[in-house]
Design a protein around this motif. Structure first.
Motif, PDB file in Angstrom:
ATOM      1  N   LEU A  56      25.604 -90.176 -13.633  1.00 25.13           N
ATOM      2  CA  LEU A  56      25.834 -91.077 -12.391  1.00 25.13           C
ATOM      3  C   LEU A  56      25.545 -92.652 -12.706  1.00 25.13           C
ATOM      4  CD1 LEU A  56      25.003 -88.802  -9.530  1.00 25.13           C
ATOM      5  CD2 LEU A  56      27.016 -90.061  -9.720  1.00 25.13           C
ATOM      6  N   GLU A  57      24.483 -92.666 -13.616  1.00 26.56           N
ATOM      7  CA  GLU A  57      23.880 -94.029 -13.934  1.00 26.56           C
ATOM      8  C   GLU A  57      24.943 -94.735 -14.867  1.00 26.56           C
ATOM      9  OE1 GLU A  57      19.908 -95.132 -15.280  1.00 26.56           O
ATOM     10  OE2 GLU A  57      19.461 -93.086 -14.682  1.00 26.56           O
ATOM     11  N   LEU A  58      25.633 -94.216 -15.749  1.00 30.40           N
ATOM     12  CA  LEU A  58      26.957 -94.750 -16.305  1.00 30.40           C
ATOM     13  C   LEU A  58      27.837 -95.295 -15.473  1.00 30.40           C
ATOM     14  CD1 LEU A  58      28.095 -95.935 -18.905  1.00 30.40           C
ATOM     15  CD2 LEU A  58      28.998 -93.255 -19.257  1.00 30.40           C
ATOM     16  N   LEU A  59      28.196 -94.365 -14.494  1.00 26.88           N
ATOM     17  CA  LEU A  59      29.144 -94.728 -13.372  1.00 26.88           C
ATOM     18  C   LEU A  59      28.865 -95.871 -12.432  1.00 26.88           C
ATOM     19  CD1 LEU A  59      30.188 -91.103 -12.679  1.00 26.88           C
ATOM     20  CD2 LEU A  59      31.689 -92.720 -13.418  1.00 26.88           C
ATOM     21  N   SER A  60      27.425 -95.964 -12.261  1.00 27.07           N
ATOM     22  CA  SER A  60      27.046 -97.192 -11.476  1.00 27.07           C
ATOM     23  C   SER A  60      27.061 -98.110 -12.138  1.00 27.07           C
ATOM     24  CB  SER A  60      25.660 -96.909 -10.906  1.00 27.07           C
ATOM     25  OG  SER A  60      24.615 -97.316 -11.686  1.00 27.07           O
ATOM     26  N   GLU A  61      27.012 -98.417 -13.212  1.00 26.90           N
ATOM     27  CA  GLU A  61      27.246 -99.659 -14.226  1.00 26.90           C
ATOM     28  C   GLU A  61      28.675-100.131 -13.918  1.00 26.90           C
ATOM     29  OE1 GLU A  61      25.614 -99.374 -18.275  1.00 26.90           O
ATOM     30  OE2 GLU A  61      24.124 -98.132 -17.683  1.00 26.90           O
ATOM     31  N   ILE A  62      29.716 -99.016 -14.155  1.00 29.80           N
ATOM     32  CA  ILE A  62      31.297 -99.373 -14.065  1.00 29.80           C
ATOM     33  C   ILE A  62      31.350 -99.848 -12.668  1.00 29.80           C
ATOM     34  CG2 ILE A  62      33.410 -98.167 -14.129  1.00 29.80           C
ATOM     35  CD1 ILE A  62      32.141 -96.490 -16.275  1.00 29.80           C
ATOM     36  N   ALA A  63      30.861 -99.222 -11.591  1.00 33.24           N
ATOM     37  CA  ALA A  63      30.864 -99.682 -10.306  1.00 33.24           C
ATOM     38  C   ALA A  63      30.513-100.969 -10.139  1.00 33.24           C
ATOM     39  CB  ALA A  63      30.248 -98.536  -9.437  1.00 33.24           C
ATOM     40  N   GLU A  64      29.407-101.471 -10.700  1.00 28.83           N
ATOM     41  CA  GLU A  64      28.940-102.932 -10.470  1.00 28.83           C
ATOM     42  C   GLU A  64      29.966-103.764 -11.050  1.00 28.83           C
ATOM     43  OE1 GLU A  64      26.403-104.535  -9.114  1.00 28.83           O
ATOM     44  OE2 GLU A  64      26.257-102.891  -8.012  1.00 28.83           O
ATOM     45  N   TYR A  65      30.616-103.335 -12.203  1.00 29.72           N
ATOM     46  CA  TYR A  65      31.558-104.320 -12.870  1.00 29.72           C
ATOM     47  C   TYR A  65      32.752-104.340 -12.204  1.00 29.72           C
ATOM     48  CZ  TYR A  65      35.176-105.682 -16.206  1.00 29.72           C
ATOM     49  OH  TYR A  65      36.087-106.558 -16.583  1.00 29.72           O
TER      50      TYR A  65
ATOM     51  N   PRO B  25      31.487 -96.660  -1.069  1.00 26.86           N
ATOM     52  CA  PRO B  25      30.310 -95.673  -0.830  1.00 26.86           C
ATOM     53  C   PRO B  25      29.003 -96.729  -1.703  1.00 26.86           C
ATOM     54  CG  PRO B  25      32.074 -94.574  -1.654  1.00 26.86           C
ATOM     55  CD  PRO B  25      32.432 -95.849  -1.571  1.00 26.86           C
ATOM     56  N   ASP B  26      27.703 -96.519  -1.170  1.00 26.34           N
ATOM     57  CA  ASP B  26      26.912 -97.123  -1.929  1.00 26.34           C
ATOM     58  C   ASP B  26      26.111 -95.987  -2.536  1.00 26.34           C
ATOM     59  OD1 ASP B  26      24.115 -98.060  -2.809  1.00 26.34           O
ATOM     60  OD2 ASP B  26      23.588 -98.779  -0.820  1.00 26.34           O
ATOM     61  N   THR B  27      26.337 -95.926  -3.890  1.00 25.62           N
ATOM     62  CA  THR B  27      26.124 -94.829  -4.776  1.00 25.62           C
ATOM     63  C   THR B  27      24.730 -94.873  -5.436  1.00 25.62           C
ATOM     64  OG1 THR B  27      27.539 -95.594  -6.430  1.00 25.62           O
ATOM     65  CG2 THR B  27      28.225 -93.921  -5.144  1.00 25.62           C
TER      66      THR B  27
END
Ligand SMILES: [Co+2]
Ligand SMILES: [Co+2]
Lengths: 453, 453
Positions: A263-272, B290-292
């Motif tokens: 999930l942490e890696l995914l949240s970096e991609i989400a930010e991008y 969604p706010d992940t």
């Protein structure tokens, strides 16, 4: 929840995600910087090509779609890359000759694509058969698709039968495709369980979030044994796009179906992608709410906006309720086609005409005539005979595969572009989009020459 | 899915919906015109009062919260009306004396409210016990609440034990409340199945969509036997609000849990609130995704935005990762309080202080000191002794119910407002919000006098 069985995720962000949310406008330059991180996640595949993106590259972005494929392939060293292929429509909106389809698939595999999802708007497997054959011959993965829709003829047996037909034709996996967002959890469970038990084949599920049901549908699909779920990164998910990757990962965490994704890696991609999305604000759909018209009328949200625009032009917006009521009637007369490109346009424009003229089928569009002639393939159920008579009179509809009647199209395209083509792929572009590709390729040539002087 | 068991829906649109999406700003005038249609739907209940709305009415909207309740009650002839009561905090942010709580509940029932959802931020049942007693005495429905959180002490047994304690205290139903959006489908299934089997009590589920999991969680809750789901109308749903009513209705249609609600009627209500929402655009949260963060850090989205603002002011935004890492540490030291108002603020501000000072607990806020003194109630687990020593030294924490130490507060409030009160309820308003209510009531009196001249 008994056995342990990891669920896999396909990331649709760079194809269906931006096709659905940003009018297919994402440029290649916004895909490359994040490729390395996306690759680290460990997705089943990354969808990056096909659907409307091929057309959009040339028409709106001044990009060569083939260059996109090559460049993205270079940046994804290990990931499987996937595309959406519209069966005999390839990546366009009409039926093409087999030579165009064959050359397209060959070039696409040569340029590094791994998995072809092949569908037909009418679920006419004859319109998928050549695509499956060519993909298999090139050694790539052929995924057969059944488009989900609701009608008296689209019952459980229909999905079982069509899935079995595709398996018979040699596909490596099946996809259940719900472009409208109308697939409820229970039917998804039944169909996928049926496919897994009866066909023992790999199954992938593709839903759009439009009506707000898709994540629930995914959860039941997981329990039914689905292998892969199509999701987009949270900041490019929901609305008319796919369910959010992170929400699915979190929902399945510590269950027997745990995806194992970080999930942490995914949240970096989400930010991008959150930042990327701001570059396309002018194309971004503003509404965050589920579009529940699709549930009330079983009419895709896009069709309703088209009606509203069309009726406004005619100063007849008060007729919207009649048009919405006319759609299921026309759809029934037409043998219950799924409402997906191009059948949604065919059914929709005829429904509007019927209401505006106050006389059903007195005037029909060319597309409707061709539909009745069988040029789009075999409708799911027989069409209404009376309606057909009104539309094409005594003309005899064809009963063969539509593309059987189309002469090879590549020679003409090769001739057309001989002065400005740079690579064999350009011929395919011209064959697919004769109105768009030549201008794009000529401009490209001019620019290069100007640069060299 | 075997037996048939209709699932009921509570509509949160007019309380939690706008509290979550529109900063609690919806005015009564926007609720009344749609009341008749909402009533036709057949909801289990309509949530229209409590939480932050009481404060917001006076503070921002120049509305008398009691008038809202009376007017809404007049417009809903048959529906059950529900409110959120913060246990001993009533509808405020601190512990009040029992006389205030008692009078509040009595007046609220008199004005027509049916169902009280009662919670405490620490799940300290002693802070709910008087509220339950007073609600029962007034003949209304008392719903006991367990706030969902994740920690080593919040295991399955904790939820079973706390549910049983509340049942023992006489509640008519239980609510599992997930204000942060971190409740995954499987734990929801387990807890609700446990409550239904062991306690045989009516169970309602309240989730926020923040992380994008809530509709999946609802679906598993349905399979576990939940009686009522909290949802908002589609155009006021998702994001930090509840799952969409229409999506749940459609997902459960033609299953043994079919809600039986009418999607066309719901779509008319959705259209209404779509328009209403435009009036509050300045308060509307723009992000549809969604706010992940809530999944990655298990920290509610609102806390993270607070950190960012706070750190920006200190020119220390680079310390955000350390602060996020400090939160679970502080939460552990504090005995794992759920991160909900007011404990989220208590934990959050201390975590930021610890990082900024580079010295854990050298300085503590007054709220943190009071927390350690036991003035908020009993933390879920014992606090870290060393931390407590640093914060309050040798002071002995209280072990009784905090409100046992609070003298009656109504007499002073009655005295305070004797010149401008118009009804008994005004005294309660003043007792609850001594900073806000007097000004509001004085202004009201001035205006009335001006109108009479
Ligand atoms: Co799609
Ligand atoms: Co809430």
């Amino acid at each position: 929840m008994g056995e342990t069985r990891r669920v896999k995720i396909m990331d649709t962000t760079m194809r269906d995600g931006h096709q659905s949310l940003l009018a297919t406008r994402m440029r290649t330059e916004h895909m490359l910087p994040i490729a390395e991180k996306v690759e680290q996640v460990g997705f089943h595949a990354v969808e990056i090509w096909g659907g409307a993106t091929f057309d959009s590259c040339m028409r709106f972005l001044n990009e060569d779609p083939w260059e996109r494929l090559r460049t993205v392939r270079r940046h994804f060293k290990n990931s499987k890359l996937q595309m959406l292929l519209r069966g005999q429509n390839v990546v366009g909106y009409k039926h093409y000759a087999d030579d165009v389809l064959e050359e397209f698939i060959k070039r696409t595999v040569d340029n590094g694509l791994d998995i072809f999802r092949i569908f037909d708007a009418l679920n006419d497997t004859r319109n998928m058969e050549k695509a499956i054959e060519f993909v298999k011959r090139e050694g790539a993965h052929a995924q057969g698709t059944v488009v989900y829709t609701i009608s008296p003829v689209h019952d459980y047996d229909f999905y079982m039968r069509t899935g079995a037909e595709l398996k018979e034709m040699g596909v490596d996996s099946l996809c259940l495709k719900d472009m409208a967002g109308i697939l409820a959890p229970q039917p998804a469970y039944d169909i996928i369980k049926g496919w897994k038990e009866k066909l023992g084949i790999m199954v992938q599920l593709h839903c759009h979030y439009t009506s707000g049901m898709a994540s629930m549908t995914y959860l039941k699909a997981v329990e039914a044994g689905v292998d892969v779920l199509d999701c987009a990164i949270s900041t490019m998910a929901l609305q008319s796009s796919q369910p959010s990757i992170e929400s699915m990962v979190a929902a399945l965490k510590d269950t027997p179906y745990d995806t194992g994704l970080d999930l942490e890696l995914l949240s970096e991609i989400a930010e991008y992608f959150k930042e990327v999305r701001t570059h396309y604000a002018e194309f971004d759909n503003a509404s965050c709410s589920p579009d529940t018209n699709v549930l009330t009328y079983q009419i895709p949200g896009g069709m309703i906006s088209n009606f509203i625009n069309q009726l406004k032009e005619q100063n007849a917006l008060d007729k919207l309720p009649q048009v919405l009521a006319e759609v299921p009637r026309v759809r029934e007369d037409f043998g219950y086609p799924p409402l997906v490109t191009p059948s949604s346009q065919i059914v929709g424009s005829q429904a509007a005409l019927n209401v505006l003229l106050g006389d059903r089928y007195r005037i029909a569009t060319d597309e409707v005539k061709n539909y009745m002639r069988g040029y789009y393939g075999r409708p799911p159920a027989p069409v209404n005979e009376e309606a057909r008579k009104k539309i094409i009179g005594d003309e005899e509809p064809i009963t063969c595969r539509p593309a059987d009647l189309i002469e090879p199209e590549l020679p003409k395209a090769r001739e057309e572009c001989k002065d400005y083509m740079e690579k064999e792929e350009d011929i395919v572009s011209v064959a697919l989009f004769p109105q768009v590709a030549p201008n794009f390729l000529k401009e490209r040539k001019k620019k290069k020459e100007a640069n060299q002087q």
